[in-house]
Scaffold this motif. Structure first.
Motif, PDB file in Angstrom:
ATOM      1  N   ASP A  91      -1.523  26.808   1.168  1.00 36.49           N
ATOM      2  CA  ASP A  91      -1.114  28.182   1.052  1.00 36.49           C
ATOM      3  C   ASP A  91      -0.034  28.434   2.009  1.00 36.49           C
ATOM      4  N   VAL A  92      -0.253  28.042   3.231  1.00 34.42           N
ATOM      5  CA  VAL A  92       0.595  28.191   4.243  1.00 34.42           C
ATOM      6  C   VAL A  92       2.034  27.553   4.111  1.00 34.42           C
ATOM      7  N   PHE A  93       1.866  26.189   3.638  1.00 32.75           N
ATOM      8  CA  PHE A  93       3.104  25.429   3.236  1.00 32.75           C
ATOM      9  C   PHE A  93       4.081  26.189   2.140  1.00 32.75           C
ATOM     10  N   LYS A 104       4.204  29.407   1.566  1.00 31.52           N
ATOM     11  CA  LYS A 104       4.839  30.656   2.134  1.00 31.52           C
ATOM     12  C   LYS A 104       5.851  30.343   3.149  1.00 31.52           C
ATOM     13  N   GLN A 105       5.894  29.085   3.657  1.00 34.05           N
ATOM     14  CA  GLN A 105       6.927  28.745   4.652  1.00 34.05           C
ATOM     15  C   GLN A 105       7.973  28.454   3.800  1.00 34.05           C
ATOM     16  N   ILE A 106       7.884  27.582   2.609  1.00 34.09           N
ATOM     17  CA  ILE A 106       9.280  26.930   1.917  1.00 34.09           C
ATOM     18  C   ILE A 106       9.700  28.217   1.098  1.00 34.09           C
ATOM     19  N   GLU A 107       8.870  29.375   0.815  1.00 29.21           N
ATOM     20  CA  GLU A 107       9.425  30.243   0.132  1.00 29.21           C
ATOM     21  C   GLU A 107      10.371  31.332   0.939  1.00 29.21           C
ATOM     22  N   GLN A 108      10.149  31.332   2.287  1.00 31.26           N
ATOM     23  CA  GLN A 108      11.004  31.914   3.047  1.00 31.26           C
ATOM     24  C   GLN A 108      12.167  31.057   3.463  1.00 31.26           C
ATOM     25  N   ARG A 116     -10.661  23.589  -6.835  1.00 30.45           N
ATOM     26  CA  ARG A 116      -9.337  23.443  -6.354  1.00 30.45           C
ATOM     27  C   ARG A 116      -8.644  24.468  -6.433  1.00 30.45           C
ATOM     28  N   ASN A 117      -8.736  25.239  -4.925  1.00 30.28           N
ATOM     29  CA  ASN A 117      -8.008  26.450  -4.736  1.00 30.28           C
ATOM     30  C   ASN A 117      -6.989  26.005  -3.761  1.00 30.28           C
ATOM     31  N   MET A 118      -5.938  27.068  -3.241  1.00 31.37           N
ATOM     32  CA  MET A 118      -4.967  26.906  -2.286  1.00 31.37           C
ATOM     33  C   MET A 118      -5.208  26.501  -1.076  1.00 31.37           C
ATOM     34  N   THR A 119      -6.634  26.480  -0.573  1.00 25.92           N
ATOM     35  CA  THR A 119      -6.957  25.976   0.951  1.00 25.92           C
ATOM     36  C   THR A 119      -7.452  24.732   0.864  1.00 25.92           C
ATOM     37  N   TRP A 146      -3.568  25.550  -8.854  1.00 27.27           N
ATOM     38  CA  TRP A 146      -2.174  25.048  -8.924  1.00 27.27           C
ATOM     39  C   TRP A 146      -1.646  25.369 -10.200  1.00 27.27           C
ATOM     40  N   SER A 147      -2.301  25.387 -11.349  1.00 28.08           N
ATOM     41  CA  SER A 147      -1.630  25.550 -12.691  1.00 28.08           C
ATOM     42  C   SER A 147      -0.816  26.826 -12.624  1.00 28.08           C
ATOM     43  N   TRP A 148      -0.878  27.846 -11.797  1.00 26.06           N
ATOM     44  CA  TRP A 148      -0.167  28.860 -11.784  1.00 26.06           C
ATOM     45  C   TRP A 148       1.285  28.940 -10.939  1.00 26.06           C
ATOM     46  N   LEU A 149       1.495  27.744 -10.283  1.00 26.09           N
ATOM     47  CA  LEU A 149       2.465  27.580  -9.372  1.00 26.09           C
ATOM     48  C   LEU A 149       3.700  26.977 -10.072  1.00 26.09           C
TER      49      LEU A 149
END
Length: 417
Positions: A187-189, A191-195, A225-228, A303-306
């Protein structure tokens, strides 16, 4: 009381690991650390008793999750699951999973990862450890303390004679997963690559790692399996000193003899900065269901919504896993039989339930193979109907195993959860 008596020592139940020297050495380091009072540290997050295990230098080397401290285990030190089990029995656990076998699920995910050469699950096995920081019943702690106190008092007057053998706390069975360094939560990663978007070649590498995560999660039918609970490591390695020397030698201000040395260098050995991006799939304890989710919740893969899940599987991942998964002999003997041997270690082993778990796993593999051959994406894969591939008892003299396919047509009430 002497310093050596400040900790409860345990005569270890040997963890026999004769096929992986590196892993066996890490377990020995964990045992030595505990013997010298460097105890595992309970992890505050989560709904079960899990612990950071350290080596004699105090460095974290693994995560240990005892079987009896799992979310609905007898000695789970966190009250939230007890509260749920007692006051909300209708929401007790996941109805598609066998309770208190998360440690086997953790080890099973690592086994599948190694068999398919995905290399995204930190190596995990079931081991036995004992430490004062684990959650033991009070009577066991009092008994050990009483024995130790009696031995100490008697020993002062009888030249060290012991009344009781110095038995310690009983080793706990659980999963031990190697600790990974320099990773951050997905989740952190993201957000970082989005910015700050990364270069295309780096994102291509990430996409291939992501597809490995999809393969693993889908095969073991991970229900959590979640984003954390998957991690990402991104590192930039600078060009080696040889490259810096070549850059220096290309300067027009070089001396003649230095320029001559440049002719002896092999330009093929030169390289620029390299980027490394890796995924680690942790917390695999809620996988290997004995049926597809069909009650309250669907337990989707987050992850299926990414956007990465909307890209069809790459040729590279297909060439890596299809030769294995298309071979029914490999699926049965290298995956199913090995998982069955692993799960048979549990004292509550039920062959019928394990066979149902394997029926789900075979069906997942069948869907995955078909999706890859049809050029589908991970997002399309998870929308395929559930399939069971059941083993049909046959004449043992033939030496053949027969299977039948069956579509699973039951769905949970709230499929959007």
């Amino acid at each position: 009381m002497e310093a050596s008596d400040t900790h409860i020592f345990t005569p270890w139940t040997a963890n026999i690991i004769d096929d992986d020297e590196e892993y066996a050495e890490i377990i020995k380091q964990a045992e030595r650390a505990i013997e010298h009072g460097i105890l595992p540290i309970r992890i505050l997050a989560g709904s079960s008793g899990s612990y950071f295990v350290r080596n004699p230098d105090g460095k974290i080397i693994g995560v240990f999750k005892p079987k009896d401290e799992e979310p609905y285990g007898r000695f789970n030190p966190k009250w939230t699951k007890w509260f749920q089990k007692t006051l909300c029995p209708c929401c007790f656990g996941r109805g598609c999973l066998i309770p208190n076998q998360g440690y086997l699920s953790e080890a099973g995910a690592s086994l599948i990862d190694q068999k398919l050469r995905l290399n995204i699950v930190p190596k995990t096995r079931s081991v036995r450890l004992a430490a004062e920081s684990f959650n033991y019943p009070a009577y066991q702690r009092h008994l050990v303390s009483a024995r130790r106190e009696i031995n100490y008092n008697v020993g002062r007057h009888m030249h060290g004679k012991r009344v009781f053998e110095p038995k310690g706390l009983r080793p706990k069975l659980g999963s031990f997963q190697l600790f990974v360094n320099n990773y951050i939560g997905a989740d952190v990663f993201l957000k970082q690559i989005e910015q700050n978007p990364l270069p295309k070649e780096v994102m291509d590498k990430f996409q291939k790692q992501f597809e490995k995560l999809v393969v693993l999660d889908y095969i073991i039918r991970n229900t959590d399996r979640n984003m954390t609970n998957w991690l990402v490591k991104y590192e930039v390695h600078e060009a080696p000193e040889r490259d810096k020397l070549l850059q220096t030698l290309s300067s027009p201000h070089l001396q003649p003899d230095t320029q001559a040395d440049n002719n002896d260098l092999n330009p093929q050995e030169s390289s620029t900065n390299t980027n490394e991006i890796l995924i680690a799939a942790i917390d695999n304890g809620l996988a290997f269901p004995f049926k597809h989710p069909d009650e309250w919740r669907a337990y989707p893969f987050h992850w299926s919504w990414l956007p990465f899940a909307k890209i069809p599987f790459s040729d590279e991942i297909k060439s890596n896993v299809l030769p294995f998964l298309s071979d029914m002999n490999f699926v049965q003997h290298e995956l199913c039989d090995e998982i069955q041997r692993l799960f048979a270690q549990d004292k509550n082993y039920n062959r019928r339930l394990v066979e149902r778990q394997l029926s789900v796993m075979r069906g997942q593999i069948l869907n995955l193979v078909q999706a890859m051959r049809d050029g589908k994406s991970p997002s399309q894969l998870v929308q395929m109907p559930g399939v069971l591939v059941e083993h049909i008892p046959a004449d043992e003299s033939s030496g053949r195993k027969l299977f039948r396919h069956k579509f699973y047509d039951r769905y949970p009430l709230f499929s959007w959860f």
